[in-house]
Design an enzyme around this catalytic site. Structure first.
Site, PDB file in Angstrom:
ATOM      1  N   CYS A 121     -21.553 -10.757  12.731  1.00 15.40           N
ATOM      2  CA  CYS A 121     -22.459 -11.516  13.617  1.00 15.40           C
ATOM      3  C   CYS A 121     -22.801 -12.888  13.047  1.00 15.40           C
ATOM      4  O   CYS A 121     -23.231 -13.772  13.785  1.00 15.40           O
ATOM      5  CB  CYS A 121     -23.743 -10.729  13.867  1.00 15.40           C
ATOM      6  SG  CYS A 121     -23.447  -9.147  14.657  1.00 15.40           S
ATOM      7  N   HIS A 263     -28.940 -15.592  16.690  1.00 16.15           N
ATOM      8  CA  HIS A 263     -28.179 -14.390  17.010  1.00 16.15           C
ATOM      9  C   HIS A 263     -29.102 -13.405  17.726  1.00 16.15           C
ATOM     10  O   HIS A 263     -30.231 -13.186  17.299  1.00 16.15           O
ATOM     11  CB  HIS A 263     -27.643 -13.769  15.719  1.00 16.15           C
ATOM     12  CG  HIS A 263     -27.001 -12.442  15.932  1.00 16.15           C
ATOM     13  ND1 HIS A 263     -26.021 -12.258  16.887  1.00 16.15           N
ATOM     14  CD2 HIS A 263     -27.203 -11.231  15.358  1.00 16.15           C
ATOM     15  CE1 HIS A 263     -25.652 -10.998  16.866  1.00 16.15           C
ATOM     16  NE2 HIS A 263     -26.350 -10.347  15.960  1.00 16.15           N
ATOM     17  N   ASN A 293     -26.197  -7.596  22.348  1.00 12.44           N
ATOM     18  CA  ASN A 293     -25.776  -8.231  21.092  1.00 12.44           C
ATOM     19  C   ASN A 293     -24.270  -8.487  21.179  1.00 12.44           C
ATOM     20  O   ASN A 293     -23.484  -7.535  21.210  1.00 12.44           O
ATOM     21  CB  ASN A 293     -26.122  -7.274  19.942  1.00 12.44           C
ATOM     22  CG  ASN A 293     -25.651  -7.773  18.588  1.00 12.44           C
ATOM     23  OD1 ASN A 293     -24.810  -8.661  18.494  1.00 12.44           O
ATOM     24  ND2 ASN A 293     -26.177  -7.178  17.536  1.00 12.44           N
TER      25      ASN A 293
HETATM   26  O1  UT7 Z   1     -26.247  -7.700  14.688  1.00 10.06           O
HETATM   27  C1  UT7 Z   1     -27.043  -6.819  13.939  1.00 10.06           C
HETATM   28  C2  UT7 Z   1     -27.037  -5.503  14.639  1.00 10.06           C
HETATM   29  N1  UT7 Z   1     -28.040  -4.557  14.633  1.00 10.06           N
HETATM   30  C3  UT7 Z   1     -29.392  -4.699  14.710  1.00 10.06           C
HETATM   31  O2  UT7 Z   1     -29.981  -5.717  14.592  1.00 10.06           O
HETATM   32  C4  UT7 Z   1     -30.116  -3.418  14.962  1.00 10.06           C
HETATM   33  C5  UT7 Z   1     -31.520  -3.371  14.445  1.00 10.06           C
HETATM   34  N2  UT7 Z   1     -32.123  -2.103  14.786  1.00 10.06           N
HETATM   35  C6  UT7 Z   1     -32.633  -1.825  16.005  1.00 10.06           C
HETATM   36  O3  UT7 Z   1     -32.594  -2.674  16.884  1.00 10.06           O
HETATM   37  C7  UT7 Z   1     -33.277  -0.480  16.234  1.00 10.06           C
HETATM   38  O4  UT7 Z   1     -33.265   0.251  15.034  1.00 10.06           O
HETATM   39  C8  UT7 Z   1     -32.599   0.341  17.362  1.00 10.06           C
HETATM   40  C9  UT7 Z   1     -32.955  -0.246  18.707  1.00 10.06           C
HETATM   41  C10 UT7 Z   1     -31.103   0.384  17.202  1.00 10.06           C
HETATM   42  C11 UT7 Z   1     -33.113   1.780  17.346  1.00 10.06           C
HETATM   43  O5  UT7 Z   1     -34.522   1.815  17.449  1.00 10.06           O
HETATM   44  P1  UT7 Z   1     -35.383   2.753  16.458  1.00 10.06           P
HETATM   45  O6  UT7 Z   1     -36.788   2.628  16.884  1.00 10.06           O
HETATM   46  O7  UT7 Z   1     -35.048   2.355  15.062  1.00 10.06           O
HETATM   47  O8  UT7 Z   1     -34.866   4.170  16.826  1.00 10.06           O
HETATM   48  P2  UT7 Z   1     -34.250   5.315  15.884  1.00 10.06           P
HETATM   49  O9  UT7 Z   1     -32.827   5.038  15.571  1.00 10.06           O
HETATM   50  O10 UT7 Z   1     -35.184   5.593  14.729  1.00 10.06           O
HETATM   51  O11 UT7 Z   1     -34.334   6.557  16.843  1.00 10.06           O
HETATM   52  C12 UT7 Z   1     -35.584   7.066  17.337  1.00 10.06           C
HETATM   53  C13 UT7 Z   1     -35.297   8.243  18.253  1.00 10.06           C
HETATM   54  C14 UT7 Z   1     -34.405   9.282  17.620  1.00 10.06           C
HETATM   55  O12 UT7 Z   1     -34.815  10.552  18.095  1.00 10.06           O
HETATM   56  P3  UT7 Z   1     -35.754  11.508  17.175  1.00 10.06           P
HETATM   57  O13 UT7 Z   1     -34.964  11.728  15.922  1.00 10.06           O
HETATM   58  O14 UT7 Z   1     -37.010  10.719  16.950  1.00 10.06           O
HETATM   59  O15 UT7 Z   1     -35.933  12.700  18.030  1.00 10.06           O
HETATM   60  C15 UT7 Z   1     -33.034   8.988  18.170  1.00 10.06           C
HETATM   61  O16 UT7 Z   1     -32.180  10.106  18.229  1.00 10.06           O
HETATM   62  O17 UT7 Z   1     -34.610   7.792  19.422  1.00 10.06           O
HETATM   63  C16 UT7 Z   1     -33.372   8.513  19.566  1.00 10.06           C
HETATM   64  N3  UT7 Z   1     -32.376   7.595  20.121  1.00 10.06           N
HETATM   65  C17 UT7 Z   1     -32.233   7.375  21.438  1.00 10.06           C
HETATM   66  N4  UT7 Z   1     -32.887   7.870  22.496  1.00 10.06           N
HETATM   67  C18 UT7 Z   1     -32.505   7.427  23.720  1.00 10.06           C
HETATM   68  C19 UT7 Z   1     -31.473   6.828  19.452  1.00 10.06           C
HETATM   69  N5  UT7 Z   1     -30.749   6.114  20.321  1.00 10.06           N
HETATM   70  C20 UT7 Z   1     -31.203   6.433  21.561  1.00 10.06           C
HETATM   71  C21 UT7 Z   1     -30.838   6.009  22.849  1.00 10.06           C
HETATM   72  N6  UT7 Z   1     -31.532   6.522  23.894  1.00 10.06           N
HETATM   73  N7  UT7 Z   1     -29.866   5.109  23.064  1.00 10.06           N
END
Ligand code: UT7
Length: 336
Positions: A121, A263, A293
């Site tokens: 990125c 970005h 993204n």
């Molecule tokens: O270019 C650089 C690229 N990347 C980034 O900048 C990413 C930076 N990170 C983020 O933007 C966030 O971490 C995300 C948006 C990707 C995820 O948000 P989060 O608040 O960190 O969620 P998480 O991964 O901790 O997941 C929370 C819950 C989990 O369930 P449990 O374990 O709490 O029951 C996941 O399984 O949300 C669940 N989950 C989803 N639920 C619905 C994960 N992905 C999804 C989804 N839809 N797509």
């Protein structure tokens, strides 16, 4: 790094962008995996993203060439007048030839030099700094810089891969950089960083399995793997840090910059930077709601949008900032 002084100027002579037609909405994702529009919107700010036409053989090249073609038209230049093409991408259509070589042939740029750079990125931001030096150093009069990725080919659209898949979209953008007689124009400061010890937080495993220690999981092969929370923390700390580093090098304050072209990884990361530096919405554009993204495509896409709206003007200062896999992060500050 000390502030830049140079004998010749470098101007951003033109910009262009290209997007696939297919809008992959949150509602469509709901039919493919266990997710919801509400979850995606709240956590990322994304409503839809574009997805390349999977029946096309060279989608990255096509988007990159289209974006550069538009940037050349915007600069009032013919393809055969361009001196060099450098393309930032991590999703070339094949390991070789590069996207830039194919784009040069598609556009009719003759036999000019062409090469790709991979910094995920951060690729486009690193590449404009490098291209600037090739012009400022007198090697070239003009360089076409492309930032393009079709990252959705590495997304797993099942519930297993939903954590990363909802974030990404495909896009290409380009700038034409050109030598200028006005030596005030060009890059004022830049920063490029990497930390390979963070490789596991964002990567694409392949059959060789260089990164995974455990027994390879076929569901992960060639699919993007991300520890969202780790990347989020990394981004929230490095983003302001690299802005401050670049401002310090140039001897400028946050308020001296007209546009922060960032970005687009998550609207919450961008909003925290706005808050930290007290920036109005007009100085830091967020368009992730429409495109997701788009990896190396995101910064030139934002710049091109601003330019087409007539918001980019001579005399302004623009800072390009990005972070991503590697891990990598960097900024490039320009006087227009
Ligand atoms: O270019 C650089 C690229 N990347 C980034 O900048 C990413 C930076 N990170 C983020 O933007 C966030 O971490 C995300 C948006 C990707 C995820 O948000 P989060 O608040 O960190 O969620 P998480 O991964 O901790 O997941 C929370 C819950 C989990 O369930 P449990 O374990 O709490 O029951 C996941 O399984 O949300 C669940 N989950 C989803 N639920 C619905 C994960 N992905 C999804 C989804 N839809 N797509």
């Amino acid at each position: 790094m000390t502030p830049r002084t140079r004998a010749v100027g470098v101007e951003i002579a033109g910009s262009g962008s290209a997007l696939p037609e297919h809008r992959l909405t949150n509602a469509e994702l709901e039919t493919m995996m266990e997710t919801s529009d509400e979850w995606i919107l709240q956590r990322t700010g994304i409503r839809e993203r574009r997805r390349y036409d999977t029946s096309k053989p060279y989608p990255t090249t096509e988007l990159g060439a289209e974006a550069l073609g538009r940037a050349l038209a915007d600069a009032g230049m013919r393809p055969d007048e361009l001196g060099l093409i450098v393309c930032a991408t991590m999703t070339a259509d094949s390991p070789t030839p590069s996207v830039s070589c194919r784009a040069a042939a598609t556009l009719g740029c003759g036999t000019i030099g062409a090469m790709d750079i991979n910094a995920a990125c951060s690729g486009f931001v690193f590449t404009i700094s490098i291209a600037h030096e090739l012009i400022a150093g007198g090697l070239y009069d003009s360089v076409g810089v492309i930032g393009v990725d079709t990252i959705t080919r590495h997304c797993d659209y099942s519930t297993f891969g939903r954590g990363a898949a909802i974030l990404f979209g495909d896009a290409g953008g380009a700038l034409v950089l050109r030598r200028s007689d006005d030596a005030r124009k060009g890059m004022l400061a830049q920063a490029m960083h990497s930390d390979g010890s963070g490789a596991r937080s964002l990567y694409i495993p392949n059959g060789l399995g260089q990164i995974v220690d455990a027994e390879p999981d076929p569901r992960m092969d060639e699919k993007i793997q991300m520890n969202g929370k780790t990347v989020f923390k990394f981004a929230v700390s490095k983003f302001p840090e690299v802005i401050e580093e670049t401002l310090d090098t140039a001897g400028l304050r946050a308020a001296d910059i007209d546009h922060y072209v960032c970005h687009q990884a998550n609207s919450r990361i961008l909003e925290s930077a706005r808050e930290r530096f007290g920036l109005p919405e007009s100085k830091l554009r967020i368009n992730i709601d429409r495109y997701g993204n788009t990896v190396a495509g995101s910064c030139p896409l934002v710049f091109d949008e601003l330019k087409r709206e007539g918001r980019i003007e001579e005399g302004q200062r623009v800072m390009f900032i990005a972070f991503g896999a590697g891990l990598t992060w960097g900024a490039s500050l320009w006087q227009l």
